[in-house]
Enzyme design. Sequence first.
Site, mmCIF file in Angstrom:
data_model
loop_
_atom_site.group_PDB
_atom_site.id
_atom_site.type_symbol
_atom_site.label_atom_id
_atom_site.label_comp_id
_atom_site.label_asym_id
_atom_site.label_seq_id
_atom_site.Cartn_x
_atom_site.Cartn_y
_atom_site.Cartn_z
ATOM 1 N NE ARG A 189 6.480 -7.021 -4.191
ATOM 2 C CZ ARG A 189 5.534 -6.918 -5.516
ATOM 3 N NH1 ARG A 189 5.716 -7.714 -6.463
ATOM 4 N NH2 ARG A 189 4.575 -6.198 -5.551
ATOM 5 C CG ASP A 234 9.555 -2.693 2.293
ATOM 6 O OD1 ASP A 234 9.115 -1.728 2.052
ATOM 7 O OD2 ASP A 234 9.510 -3.698 1.709
HETATM 8 N N1 DQQ Z 1 9.025 -2.795 -1.154
HETATM 9 C C1 DQQ Z 1 7.691 -3.426 -1.129
HETATM 10 C C2 DQQ Z 1 8.110 -5.018 -1.133
HETATM 11 C C3 DQQ Z 1 9.319 -4.942 -2.109
HETATM 12 C C4 DQQ Z 1 9.986 -3.722 -1.502
HETATM 13 C C5 DQQ Z 1 6.717 -3.183 -0.202
HETATM 14 C C6 DQQ Z 1 10.792 -3.054 -2.614
HETATM 15 O O1 DQQ Z 1 7.365 -5.678 -1.788
HETATM 16 O O2 DQQ Z 1 10.215 -6.056 -1.618
HETATM 17 O O3 DQQ Z 1 6.971 -1.805 0.319
HETATM 18 O O4 DQQ Z 1 11.573 -2.044 -2.093
#
Ligand code: DQQ
Length: 531
Positions: free
Chosen positions: A128, A3
């Site tokens: 999150r 991300d």
């Molecule tokens: N990647 C997810 C998120 C998280 C992150 C989305 C963890 O929800 O915070 O791809 O690498």
Amino acid sequence: MNDPNGPMYYKGVYHLFYQYNPQGPVWGGDIAWAHSISHNLIDWIHLDIALSPTDPQLDIRGCWSGSTTHLPNHNLAILYTGRDSKEHQFQHLATPKDLNDPFLREWTKSPLNPLMTPINGINPLEFRDPSTAWRGLDGVWRVVVGAQVDGKWKALLYTSKDFEHWTKSDKTAFYLFDNDLVVECIDFFPVGINGSDGDNHYLNEDQYEKKFAMKVSFQANKRDCYVLGQYSPEIDEFRAESEFMDKGCDLRLDYGKFYASKSFYDSEKRRRVVWGWVMESDHDVDAHIRGWSGLQSFPRTIVLSESGRQLIQWPIKEIEALRGDNVNFQNKELHGDSVLEIPGVTASQADVEVSFEFEVAELEEAEPMDPSWVDPQLLCNEKNASVKGTFGPFGLKVLALDDLSEQTSIFFRIFKTNIDTEKYKVLMCSDQSRSSLKNGVDKHIYGTFLDLDPCQEKITLRTLIDHSIVESFGGEGRSCITARVYPKLAVNKASHLYAFNYGTKSVKISELNAWSMRNAQFESSIGEENH
Ligand code: DQQ
């Protein structure tokens, strides 16, 4: 990398943080925030990691995604998700160690962390990705966090007066999702037909009149979907005009490989810019051989369409600085069943803009649209690039071998409906089924309908080709499809570019422009000259 995290513009420098595993070329438990900076969003300098997992009580199992917010007095804040040793998720704050460092290399985690904890029915494993915060006219900061509460997925609203002490709003949810899909990386921002309408630094009364977009990443199908709606700050209510995944014709930022996107407001150029993670379509073992996996899309500007029904995205203007040799032609008839090579550009690394037009009277003869064809992706699969039609398939074949045994096709079809208000349906597809002679790589076909009347306007396509990434923008950015492909032989000089029309009716290329693209520049550490 996965991300994009907390992109921002600060005192002349663009910052992009991103999820990065320093231990290996695939996602891992101690994922960190890597940090790169740029002066033009094209050339990048990779800095040291900004946030690493350090504390068993807070984030030892990963510094997960989050956002940055501009605070008063030129201060800045990162809000991110930390996973503790039990993999429970919390929201944490970090601030720049030295605001006078032009590159903001070091970040300090707040001693007050965690600032938001999974209590009152929040599933600690599903809580999150805090959004950028916005401050209302009442001076109170607000942030949304995705969470599963008593089994239901919600966008929770948290408020704070000082950005350090946060309380969950009394509202049951800022937004309640009507499906059970895991929700990640919520983005919430104002939109208008001008780029400057996307400014969320300090919301003012005018902006509350505008629309807002809520973007959500659904983990199950890896889709970045959005809804548009009205936000009332007095009661902190977001009233969406449609639902996510409404009847299968949901609004998505991209109908291909593009996930966990994050946008920011660029105060210098007065525009909102979004990035998405383009994930791999091959296997972890390939990532280990290659030594890396995952990349970021081209940055795109994001505005509201004039119709107000959807968002429009377009590659940022700066990309045009990479354009080299150009090929241009106009008014070229593409007869039925024809393929036309576009020579003179480096087909493996190119920027192509093309517009197609038709005899409006002839459109009457377009194939009838079956009302059961509600899922455009399915339709693109049934009617892939090699299935001949009447108006279409026509479009581009990229990263193609000269015998077309390897190729990625981005194309359109026009169907005639019997609905008075929408006489024609334009389908846009990206067909990866023959994108690689290798076995075992994902060869999905993607598709979407374009909100466009072919009697009123030309059908345009812009495709950015970069060896193994193909980003396509149809109808002036109404629909985007990103493909990650793995050509085996159609590489470098063996890669060709074609326009094609496999429909029985002729279509005219009103104009085509293709450019060879130069490489962007990267530095992996800061040299003295950059200080
Ligand atoms: N990647 C997810 C998120 C998280 C992150 C989305 C963890 O929800 O915070 O791809 O690498």
